[in-house]
Scaffold this active site. Sequence first.
Site, PDB file in Angstrom:
ATOM      1  CG  HIS A  46       7.075  -2.008   1.880  1.00 49.21           C
ATOM      2  ND1 HIS A  46       6.958  -0.855   2.627  1.00 49.21           N
ATOM      3  CD2 HIS A  46       5.878  -2.643   1.983  1.00 49.21           C
ATOM      4  CE1 HIS A  46       5.746  -0.785   3.143  1.00 49.21           C
ATOM      5  NE2 HIS A  46       5.066  -1.861   2.793  1.00 49.21           N
ATOM      6  N   GLY A  80       5.213  -9.865   4.274  1.00 53.71           N
ATOM      7  CA  GLY A  80       5.910  -9.772   5.552  1.00 53.71           C
ATOM      8  C   GLY A  80       5.121 -10.462   6.656  1.00 53.71           C
ATOM      9  CD  GLN A 133      -6.072  -3.582   2.652  1.00 53.24           C
ATOM     10  OE1 GLN A 133      -5.975  -4.015   1.515  1.00 53.24           O
ATOM     11  NE2 GLN A 133      -5.104  -3.751   3.535  1.00 53.24           N
ATOM     12  CB  SER A 185       3.263   2.609   6.129  1.00 52.55           C
ATOM     13  OG  SER A 185       3.887   1.763   5.204  1.00 52.55           O
ATOM     14  CD  GLN A 200      -1.875  -8.723   4.309  1.00 51.15           C
ATOM     15  OE1 GLN A 200      -2.746  -7.881   4.345  1.00 51.15           O
ATOM     16  NE2 GLN A 200      -0.624  -8.438   3.988  1.00 51.15           N
ATOM     17  CG  LEU A 249       7.096   1.435  -1.129  1.00 49.88           C
ATOM     18  CD1 LEU A 249       7.794   1.172  -2.469  1.00 49.88           C
ATOM     19  CD2 LEU A 249       6.195   0.253  -0.743  1.00 49.88           C
ATOM     20  CG  HIS A 250       8.616   0.413   5.767  1.00 52.01           C
ATOM     21  ND1 HIS A 250       8.915  -0.918   5.852  1.00 52.01           N
ATOM     22  CD2 HIS A 250       7.288   0.532   6.016  1.00 52.01           C
ATOM     23  CE1 HIS A 250       7.818  -1.585   6.174  1.00 52.01           C
ATOM     24  NE2 HIS A 250       6.810  -0.735   6.261  1.00 52.01           N
ATOM     25  CG  ASP A 269       0.654  -7.146   8.009  1.00 48.84           C
ATOM     26  OD1 ASP A 269       0.081  -6.548   8.925  1.00 48.84           O
ATOM     27  OD2 ASP A 269       1.398  -6.575   7.190  1.00 48.84           O
ATOM     28  CG  MET A 277      -1.926  -1.166   1.146  1.00 50.91           C
ATOM     29  SD  MET A 277      -3.460  -0.861   1.986  1.00 50.91           S
ATOM     30  CE  MET A 277      -2.895  -0.559   3.638  1.00 50.91           C
TER      31      MET A 277
HETATM   32  O1  PAF Z   1      -0.147  -5.712   3.493  1.00 45.33           O
HETATM   33  C1  PAF Z   1      -0.573  -4.785   2.761  1.00 45.33           C
HETATM   34  O2  PAF Z   1       0.091  -3.791   2.538  1.00 45.33           O
HETATM   35  C2  PAF Z   1      -1.948  -4.908   2.155  1.00 45.33           C
HETATM   36  O3  PAF Z   1      -2.841  -5.526   3.017  1.00 45.33           O
HETATM   37  C3  PAF Z   1      -1.950  -5.599   0.773  1.00 45.33           C
HETATM   38  C4  PAF Z   1      -1.490  -7.035   0.857  1.00 45.33           C
HETATM   39  C5  PAF Z   1      -1.029  -4.828  -0.176  1.00 45.33           C
HETATM   40  C6  PAF Z   1      -3.354  -5.579   0.193  1.00 45.33           C
HETATM   41  O4  PAF Z   1      -3.821  -4.281   0.021  1.00 45.33           O
END
Ligand code: PAF
Length: 292
Positions: free
Chosen positions: A39, A149, A63, A188, A155, A35-36, A152, A32
């Site tokens: 990422h 990563g 989301q 972020s 996720q 970036l750091h 999460d 999203m």
């Molecule tokens: O982890 C994230 O930055 C977001 O949840 C993703 C996977 C890019 C989906 O928008």
Amino acid sequence: MIVCETINELRSIIRKRRRTAPEGIIGFVPTMGYLHEGHASLMRRAKDECGYAAASVFVNPLQFGPNEDFDRYPRNREHDIALAEASGVDLLFMPSLAEMYPEKPLTKVLIGQVSERLCGASRPGHFDGVGLVVGKLFNLVQPDKAYFGMKDAQQVAVIRRMVDDMNFPVEIVPCETVREPDGLAKSSRNVYLNPEERRQAVILYETLEAAGRWMREPGVTASDLTSRIRAKIAEAPLADIDYAELLKYPDLTPPEPGADISRHPKELIVALAVKFGRTRLIDNRVFGSAGR
Ligand code: PAF
């Protein structure tokens, strides 16, 4: 590095890549933005392992809940382009909202059990939005490997489950959390913290370290551990606990009550979400099976 903003352009680049490098594989890092180093490490790994790295920057409104930080989520296009390029990305997809969602999607992606606890409980609908956008991005980029990563961790579990259930032809590669020198996980959202909140936020890392030691104590139970974890976080006066849980990983169900955690046969996760002021931070650690 090619920066592209439209689906047509992205598809034609991916088609060309498949024609000119039929044996080559595509690594993908969805983000999203803002970036750091976390990422950047995913991008470098995608490039190293795949030879071709694609990444995306898209702040996905689906989301975010109605009272969350979609509007104020930090954005910096020029910085993101520079960091992606420096990290070896070959193709950066930066679509607009209208490009990704010309109409409000009617399709729902509901990934059951693994998305129900932790962030799924605190942020209703969050993982439906993640599932939908990640599914779309996988269809657009058609990666062979996708890098996420472990900050999460839920996720990762949710996306893995979606990929398995739907037979997406992509391997999900979980990558270790990248941390600041004092242990705070890179995020972020760390920019929202004022200096005192930032100082106290290190309690998440200190708690995970302590939890690792407590988990090796013979006879320790899930409820003992959870109480000690909560008490440790409360040592930071500004910390407001959203959740602090011990669950099996990756299915995210509770261990049997009263079980000796030091001898638990499955992987366990200590997952934390804690607010400092208006900023909600998450962190976690996954512990191996017995003998942890
Ligand atoms: O982890 C994230 O930055 C977001 O949840 C993703 C996977 C890019 C989906 O928008």
